[in-house]
Design a protein around this motif. Structure first.
Motif, PDB file in Angstrom:
ATOM      1  N   ARG A 127       0.831  -1.211   0.000  1.00 45.31           N
ATOM      2  CA  ARG A 127       0.000   0.000   0.000  1.00 45.31           C
ATOM      3  C   ARG A 127       0.866   1.262   0.000  1.00 45.31           C
ATOM      4  N   ILE A 128       1.969   1.244   0.743  1.00 46.63           N
ATOM      5  CA  ILE A 128       2.878   2.385   0.745  1.00 46.63           C
ATOM      6  C   ILE A 128       3.441   2.616  -0.655  1.00 46.63           C
ATOM      7  N   ILE A 129       3.857   1.547  -1.313  1.00 51.59           N
ATOM      8  CA  ILE A 129       4.405   1.666  -2.664  1.00 51.59           C
ATOM      9  C   ILE A 129       3.349   2.202  -3.620  1.00 51.59           C
ATOM     10  N   ALA A 130       2.130   1.672  -3.520  1.00 51.20           N
ATOM     11  CA  ALA A 130       1.060   2.087  -4.430  1.00 51.20           C
ATOM     12  C   ALA A 130       0.689   3.551  -4.225  1.00 51.20           C
ATOM     13  N   VAL A 131       0.512   3.962  -2.973  1.00 50.60           N
ATOM     14  CA  VAL A 131       0.135   5.348  -2.695  1.00 50.60           C
ATOM     15  C   VAL A 131       1.246   6.303  -3.123  1.00 50.60           C
ATOM     16  N   THR A 132       2.492   5.922  -2.862  1.00 50.95           N
ATOM     17  CA  THR A 132       3.614   6.768  -3.269  1.00 50.95           C
ATOM     18  C   THR A 132       3.658   6.926  -4.777  1.00 50.95           C
ATOM     19  N   ALA A 133       3.489   5.827  -5.493  1.00 50.75           N
ATOM     20  CA  ALA A 133       3.542   5.877  -6.958  1.00 50.75           C
ATOM     21  C   ALA A 133       2.408   6.715  -7.533  1.00 50.75           C
ATOM     22  N   VAL A 134       1.199   6.513  -7.023  1.00 50.40           N
ATOM     23  CA  VAL A 134       0.046   7.272  -7.523  1.00 50.40           C
ATOM     24  C   VAL A 134       0.197   8.756  -7.198  1.00 50.40           C
ATOM     25  N   ALA A 135       0.602   9.057  -5.969  1.00 51.81           N
ATOM     26  CA  ALA A 135       0.773  10.459  -5.575  1.00 51.81           C
ATOM     27  C   ALA A 135       1.852  11.136  -6.408  1.00 51.81           C
ATOM     28  N   ALA A 136       2.958  10.439  -6.650  1.00 47.29           N
ATOM     29  CA  ALA A 136       4.035  11.013  -7.465  1.00 47.29           C
ATOM     30  C   ALA A 136       3.567  11.260  -8.889  1.00 47.29           C
ATOM     31  N   LEU A 137       2.793  10.329  -9.439  1.00 48.86           N
ATOM     32  CA  LEU A 137       2.284  10.498 -10.797  1.00 48.86           C
ATOM     33  C   LEU A 137       1.329  11.677 -10.891  1.00 48.86           C
ATOM     34  N   VAL A 138       0.426  11.791  -9.926  1.00 48.07           N
ATOM     35  CA  VAL A 138      -0.526  12.909  -9.918  1.00 48.07           C
ATOM     36  C   VAL A 138       0.211  14.235  -9.776  1.00 48.07           C
ATOM     37  N   LEU A 139       1.196  14.281  -8.908  1.00 48.26           N
ATOM     38  CA  LEU A 139       1.973  15.509  -8.719  1.00 48.26           C
ATOM     39  C   LEU A 139       2.708  15.892 -10.005  1.00 48.26           C
ATOM     40  N   ALA A 140       3.298  14.912 -10.669  1.00 44.92           N
ATOM     41  CA  ALA A 140       4.042  15.185 -11.893  1.00 44.92           C
ATOM     42  C   ALA A 140       3.124  15.690 -13.000  1.00 44.92           C
ATOM     43  N   LEU A 141       1.956  15.077 -13.141  1.00 44.57           N
ATOM     44  CA  LEU A 141       1.028  15.487 -14.193  1.00 44.57           C
ATOM     45  C   LEU A 141       0.373  16.831 -13.883  1.00 44.57           C
ATOM     46  N   THR A 142       0.126  17.095 -12.604  1.00 44.31           N
ATOM     47  CA  THR A 142      -0.550  18.329 -12.217  1.00 44.31           C
ATOM     48  C   THR A 142       0.393  19.522 -12.223  1.00 44.31           C
ATOM     49  N   LEU A 143       1.563  19.344 -11.644  1.00 44.17           N
ATOM     50  CA  LEU A 143       2.504  20.463 -11.506  1.00 44.17           C
ATOM     51  C   LEU A 143       3.434  20.599 -12.702  1.00 44.17           C
ATOM     52  N   ARG A 144       3.564  19.540 -13.488  1.00 37.84           N
ATOM     53  CA  ARG A 144       4.443  19.534 -14.671  1.00 37.84           C
ATOM     54  C   ARG A 144       5.897  19.845 -14.316  1.00 37.84           C
ATOM     55  N   ARG A 145       6.338  19.288 -13.211  1.00 41.38           N
ATOM     56  CA  ARG A 145       7.737  19.378 -12.810  1.00 41.38           C
ATOM     57  C   ARG A 145       8.057  18.163 -11.948  1.00 41.38           C
ATOM     58  N   VAL A 146       9.362  17.936 -11.737  1.00 41.01           N
ATOM     59  CA  VAL A 146       9.769  16.679 -11.102  1.00 41.01           C
ATOM     60  C   VAL A 146      10.190  16.830  -9.651  1.00 41.01           C
ATOM     61  N   ARG A 147      10.388  18.050  -9.165  1.00 40.71           N
ATOM     62  CA  ARG A 147      10.906  18.208  -7.806  1.00 40.71           C
ATOM     63  C   ARG A 147      10.000  17.546  -6.773  1.00 40.71           C
ATOM     64  N   GLU A 148       8.723  17.847  -6.812  1.00 41.48           N
ATOM     65  CA  GLU A 148       7.800  17.327  -5.792  1.00 41.48           C
ATOM     66  C   GLU A 148       7.681  15.803  -5.828  1.00 41.48           C
ATOM     67  N   PRO A 149       7.407  15.186  -6.988  1.00 42.84           N
ATOM     68  CA  PRO A 149       7.342  13.713  -6.980  1.00 42.84           C
ATOM     69  C   PRO A 149       8.677  13.059  -6.646  1.00 42.84           C
ATOM     70  N   LEU A 150       9.786  13.677  -7.077  1.00 34.76           N
ATOM     71  CA  LEU A 150      11.100  13.123  -6.747  1.00 34.76           C
ATOM     72  C   LEU A 150      11.352  13.184  -5.248  1.00 34.76           C
ATOM     73  N   PHE A 151      10.986  14.294  -4.634  1.00 31.09           N
ATOM     74  CA  PHE A 151      11.121  14.445  -3.183  1.00 31.09           C
ATOM     75  C   PHE A 151      10.369  13.344  -2.448  1.00 31.09           C
ATOM     76  N   LEU A 152       9.123  13.111  -2.840  1.00 29.03           N
ATOM     77  CA  LEU A 152       8.306  12.115  -2.143  1.00 29.03           C
ATOM     78  C   LEU A 152       8.886  10.713  -2.310  1.00 29.03           C
ATOM     79  N   CYS A 153       9.258  10.362  -3.528  1.00 27.08           N
ATOM     80  CA  CYS A 153       9.802   9.030  -3.786  1.00 27.08           C
ATOM     81  C   CYS A 153      11.119   8.805  -3.051  1.00 27.08           C
ATOM     82  N   LEU A 154      11.986   9.812  -3.039  1.00 25.51           N
ATOM     83  CA  LEU A 154      13.272   9.660  -2.373  1.00 25.51           C
ATOM     84  C   LEU A 154      13.127   9.597  -0.852  1.00 25.51           C
ATOM     85  N   ALA A 155      12.178  10.351  -0.299  1.00 27.01           N
ATOM     86  CA  ALA A 155      11.960  10.303   1.148  1.00 27.01           C
ATOM     87  C   ALA A 155      11.503   8.913   1.580  1.00 27.01           C
TER      88      ALA A 155
END
Length: 232
Positions: free
Chosen positions: A72-100
């Motif tokens: 569930r952690i992997i799934a939520v992280t992946a979905v949240a990172a994808l939504v952030l990337a598509l919504t914000l159109r930049r990589v800092r936020e999804p990269l931050f979440l995945c790396l944390a």
């Protein structure tokens, strides 16, 4: 500053220091400080929780603990990172979440390899994974994911009530921590150390990735810069 040096200075060294601290805490808890307060009373906390189990609380703890299961952690992280990337159109936020989330998992795993702490001496409601009781992997993952999401979302919204709602996400890892103790899977010090692990990983990655003053790009060779200047 070259990107490799940036990564070493802002990510790898702080995470290595965190790992050393976690292992040091584990040694302290399992050897030097076992007969010191508050470690002398934490077994009583586990026994109290085990002795006051009810069907309703057990069902609630099952749901709370399940929020931090690895799939569930992997799934939520992946979905949240994808939504952030598509919504914000930049990589800092999804990269931050995945790396944390990834960093806390790495520190957690290596700490459990170095520290062998038995589970609490109470009836356990879940199957015991082969890893050490120290620290709590569920709690650490929940802190990194949901605190990380709170940091991101609170920075993106402007209304005060929305910011408060975003920060309410930190209640998730608190619930996970209580559930893991209630279910007899971890000592209080295990979940406390997990907050240190997850929270530090969020802090390190926010400083390294979200800080706009940190340029994460390949350095332009000096010769190339000189040639462009000469052409102008």
């Amino acid at each position: 500053m070259p990107i490799v040096v940036q990564a070493l200075k802002r990510v790898l060294l702080p995470i290595a220091a965190l790992l050393a601290v976690m292992i040091g805490l584990g040694v302290l808890l399992t050897r030097a400080a076992t007969h010191l307060w508050p470690l002398t009373v934490e077994d009583g906390v586990n026994r109290y929780l085990a002795g006051h189990r009810t069907e309703t609380l057990s069902d609630a703890s099952h749901l709370a603990s399940g929020l931090a299961d690895t799939p569930r952690i992997i799934a939520v992280t992946a979905v949240a990172a994808l939504v952030l990337a598509l919504t914000l159109r930049r990589v800092r936020e999804p990269l931050f979440l995945c790396l944390a989330v990834t960093a806390q998992a790495l520190v957690f795993y290596l700490t459990t390899v170095a520290i062998d702490r038995p589970r609490p001496d109470v009836p356990r409601m879940d199957e015991s994974p082969p890893t050490s009781s120290f620290p709590s992997g569920h709690t650490s993952a929940a802190v990194a994911l949901y605190l990380g999401l709170a940091v991101l979302l609170a920075a993106l919204v402007r209304r005060t009530w929305l910011k408060a709602l975003c920060w309410a996400l930190v209640l998730v890892p608190a619930g996970v921590a209580l559930a893991r103790m209630y279910r007899g899977m971890h000592h209080p010090s295990d979940v406390a150390a997990a907050f240190v692990n997850g929270g530090t990983c969020v802090y390190v990655m926010s400083r390294a990735i979200l800080d706009r003053h940190v340029p994460w790009r390949l350095a332009t060779p000096a010769r190339e810069v000189d040639s462009r200047t000469a052409q102008v």
